[in-house]
Design a protein around this motif. Structure first.
Motif, PDB file in Angstrom:
ATOM      1  N   ALA A   1      -2.065   3.298   7.186  1.00 59.32           N
ATOM      2  CA  ALA A   1      -0.975   2.717   7.982  1.00 59.32           C
ATOM      3  C   ALA A   1      -0.357   3.769   8.890  1.00 59.32           C
ATOM      4  O   ALA A   1      -0.055   3.496  10.065  1.00 59.32           O
ATOM      5  CB  ALA A   1       0.081   2.106   7.064  1.00 59.32           C
ATOM      6  N   GLN A   2      -0.185   4.976   8.383  1.00 61.66           N
ATOM      7  CA  GLN A   2       0.353   6.070   9.189  1.00 61.66           C
ATOM      8  C   GLN A   2      -0.569   6.384  10.363  1.00 61.66           C
ATOM      9  O   GLN A   2      -0.109   6.586  11.488  1.00 61.66           O
ATOM     10  CB  GLN A   2       0.562   7.324   8.324  1.00 61.66           C
TER      11      GLN A   2
ATOM     12  N   ILE B   1      -8.811   4.991  11.920  1.00 62.72           N
ATOM     13  CA  ILE B   1      -9.615   5.029  10.705  1.00 62.72           C
ATOM     14  C   ILE B   1     -10.287   6.400  10.573  1.00 62.72           C
ATOM     15  O   ILE B   1     -10.354   6.960   9.467  1.00 62.72           O
ATOM     16  CB  ILE B   1     -10.620   3.873  10.661  1.00 62.72           C
ATOM     17  N   GLN B   2     -10.762   6.948  11.681  1.00 63.89           N
ATOM     18  CA  GLN B   2     -11.360   8.303  11.640  1.00 63.89           C
ATOM     19  C   GLN B   2     -10.331   9.309  11.149  1.00 63.89           C
ATOM     20  O   GLN B   2     -10.623  10.154  10.330  1.00 63.89           O
ATOM     21  CB  GLN B   2     -11.869   8.717  13.029  1.00 63.89           C
ATOM     22  N   LYS B   3      -9.097   9.190  11.657  1.00 63.38           N
ATOM     23  CA  LYS B   3      -8.035  10.114  11.216  1.00 63.38           C
ATOM     24  C   LYS B   3      -7.752   9.950   9.732  1.00 63.38           C
ATOM     25  O   LYS B   3      -7.637  10.938   9.009  1.00 63.38           O
ATOM     26  CB  LYS B   3      -6.758   9.841  12.028  1.00 63.38           C
ATOM     27  N   ALA B   4      -7.626   8.706   9.289  1.00 64.49           N
ATOM     28  CA  ALA B   4      -7.347   8.449   7.879  1.00 64.49           C
ATOM     29  C   ALA B   4      -8.493   8.923   6.990  1.00 64.49           C
ATOM     30  O   ALA B   4      -8.254   9.413   5.879  1.00 64.49           O
ATOM     31  CB  ALA B   4      -7.083   6.959   7.648  1.00 64.49           C
TER      32      ALA B   4
ATOM     33  N   LEU C   1       0.806  -1.224   0.000  1.00 67.23           N
ATOM     34  CA  LEU C   1       0.000   0.000   0.000  1.00 67.23           C
ATOM     35  C   LEU C   1       0.837   1.270   0.000  1.00 67.23           C
ATOM     36  O   LEU C   1       0.416   2.292  -0.496  1.00 67.23           O
ATOM     37  CB  LEU C   1      -0.952   0.019   1.202  1.00 67.23           C
ATOM     38  N   GLY C   2       1.980   1.219   0.595  1.00 68.23           N
ATOM     39  CA  GLY C   2       2.853   2.392   0.636  1.00 68.23           C
ATOM     40  C   GLY C   2       4.217   1.996   0.118  1.00 68.23           C
ATOM     41  O   GLY C   2       4.360   1.002  -0.585  1.00 68.23           O
ATOM     42  N   ASP C   3       5.198   2.768   0.476  1.00 62.48           N
ATOM     43  CA  ASP C   3       6.566   2.379   0.145  1.00 62.48           C
ATOM     44  C   ASP C   3       7.453   2.689   1.343  1.00 62.48           C
ATOM     45  O   ASP C   3       6.988   3.157   2.372  1.00 62.48           O
ATOM     46  CB  ASP C   3       7.059   3.065  -1.141  1.00 62.48           C
ATOM     47  N   GLN C   4       8.736   2.438   1.201  1.00 61.51           N
ATOM     48  CA  GLN C   4       9.649   2.616   2.334  1.00 61.51           C
ATOM     49  C   GLN C   4       9.769   4.073   2.765  1.00 61.51           C
ATOM     50  O   GLN C   4      10.097   4.347   3.909  1.00 61.51           O
ATOM     51  CB  GLN C   4      11.019   2.053   1.988  1.00 61.51           C
TER      52      GLN C   4
END
Length: 171
Positions: free
Chosen positions: A93-94, A166-169, A83-86
């Motif tokens: 995820a964040q 999830i609310q933040k995202a 879903l993301g990268d390095q």
């Protein structure tokens, strides 16, 4: 050796193409873990009840322990690792990281994939069981998140933090 009980299955997993000759009865989860070495989706219950094996399958969340690999020939599979990268984590995820949306971490990849898929469902206007108005899913309440994520279990009970993440995202 070719056999009537084996099939070549081609998948794109986290951006990499694979073709594997597998038994027709193998689940997508077992193909990922045992044949491709992709261990991000976890084998929890192996009955589709815990959500630890959730990935995005052609953009929609799916429990890989319940789907045959051969039924998904040509599909795109995205795990939490893809879903993301390095350099840049995916926003979900964040948010999990910032809000302690995990404890032991076993369910986290499935939780993240399910949250990403769920947020896409909300954007598309898909109602849930607790939606007051089936035509208006604009407000993502905590109850909505809990209902929509109910297929993903956390034995550590990090649910309040998962909902906060999830609310933040979503914002």
């Amino acid at each position: 050796m070719k056999s009537a009980h084996f099939t070549d299955v081609s998948l794109r997993v986290d951006g990499t193409d694979h073709t594997v000759h597998v038994d027709n009865r193998i689940t997508l989860l077992d193909l990922l873990r045992e044949h491709l070495g992709v261990t991000v989706p976890k084998k929890g219950c192996d009955h589709g009840q815990c959500g630890s094996c959730t990935v995005l399958l052609d953009g929609r969340r799916a429990t890989t322990c319940l789907t045959f690999a051969v039924a998904n020939d040509g599909a795109e599979v995205q795990t939490a690792a893809g879903l993301g990268d390095q350099d840049q984590l995916h926003p979900v995820a964040q948010a999990f990281l910032e809000h302690d949306g995990f404890q032991c971490g076993y369910c986290t990849p499935g939780q993240i994939c399910s949250a990403v898929g769920m947020l896409d469902e909300v954007k598309a206007g898909s109602p849930s069981h607790v939606s007051d108005d089936l035509k208006d899913t604009a407000e993502l309440t905590d109850a909505e998140i809990r209902e929509r994520m109910s297929g993903n279990l956390c034995r550590c009970a990090a649910y309040p933090n998962i909902v906060d993440a999830i609310q933040k995202a979503a914002r």
